[in-house]
Design a protein around this motif. Structure first.
Motif, short mmCIF file in Angstrom:
data_model
loop_
_atom_site.label_atom_id
_atom_site.label_comp_id
_atom_site.label_asym_id
_atom_site.label_seq_id
_atom_site.Cartn_x
_atom_site.Cartn_y
_atom_site.Cartn_z
N GLU A 5 91.36 56.59 -31.38
CA GLU A 5 91.79 55.65 -30.37
C GLU A 5 91.31 56.23 -28.95
O GLU A 5 90.95 55.84 -28.08
CB GLU A 5 93.11 55.11 -30.42
CG GLU A 5 93.39 54.05 -29.35
CD GLU A 5 94.83 53.69 -29.21
OE1 GLU A 5 95.10 52.85 -28.37
OE2 GLU A 5 95.27 53.72 -30.30
N SER A 6 91.82 57.57 -28.87
CA SER A 6 91.60 58.18 -27.64
C SER A 6 89.97 58.24 -27.33
O SER A 6 89.61 58.25 -26.36
CB SER A 6 92.51 59.33 -27.56
OG SER A 6 91.98 60.36 -28.55
N ARG A 7 89.51 58.84 -28.43
CA ARG A 7 88.11 59.41 -28.22
C ARG A 7 87.21 57.82 -28.07
O ARG A 7 86.21 57.81 -27.24
CB ARG A 7 87.54 59.81 -29.64
CG ARG A 7 86.01 59.92 -29.49
CD ARG A 7 85.67 61.13 -28.28
NE ARG A 7 84.20 61.23 -28.29
CZ ARG A 7 83.61 61.20 -27.23
NH1 ARG A 7 84.23 61.59 -25.99
NH2 ARG A 7 82.26 61.70 -27.37
N GLN A 10 87.71 57.18 -24.30
CA GLN A 10 86.83 57.94 -23.61
C GLN A 10 85.54 57.54 -23.60
O GLN A 10 84.67 57.58 -22.67
CB GLN A 10 86.96 59.34 -24.03
CG GLN A 10 88.15 60.10 -24.05
CD GLN A 10 88.23 61.45 -24.64
OE1 GLN A 10 87.30 61.70 -25.41
NE2 GLN A 10 89.15 62.44 -24.34
#
Length: 140
Positions: A5-7, A10
């Motif tokens: 999710e974080s990537r 980004q």
């Protein structure tokens, strides 16, 4: 390899930031070679469907006569699919006309690259703006 999710966040936010700088080479690096771009706004048909980076680059180069800015928000991620809303502004350098609005993006990934990007605009409003630019450009 599944993207986190974080990537995914980004990558999505980077795509908007890079587009705002108009660094098309860097933007294409975020996409898979087999990428698909889909939009509910098109020219002769009701939608735009582009396959591969070369077609996507040609499409983006066709927008170079416009100043633009997009700001994503409301990011969500579920089952490997990222969604976000974006505010955007376009200004045609030739005519001076501008258009702003919101659109919805849906992204799927292959590895850490965007495999498919779908954009849902207010098709009537954006199509009218683009038709106005076409009519201005075709006048003698």
């Amino acid at each position: 390899m599944t993207i986190s999710e974080s990537r995914a966040a980004q990558v999505l936010y980077a795509a908007h930031e890079i587009w705002n700088r108009r660094d098309l080479a860097a933007l294409l690096e975020l996409f898979d070679d087999d990428m698909i771009y889909w939009s509910n706004v098109g020219t002769a048909s009701a939608e735009t469907v582009l396959h591969g980076k070369a077609d996507f680059l040609a499409f983006l180069n066709g927008l170079q006569h416009m100043e633009g800015l997009s700001v994503p928000h409301s990011f969500r991620f579920r089952d490997g699919v990222a969604t976000a809303n974006a505010e955007f502004y376009l200004r045609d350098h030739r005519s001076g006309y501008s258009h702003s609005g919101t659109f919805r993006q849906v992204l799927t990934f292959r590895g850490h690259r965007i495999l498919r990007m779908d954009e849902y605009h207010d098709a009537a409003a954006l199509s009218s703006f683009l038709a106005l630019l076409d009519s201005e450009a075709s006048e003698p």
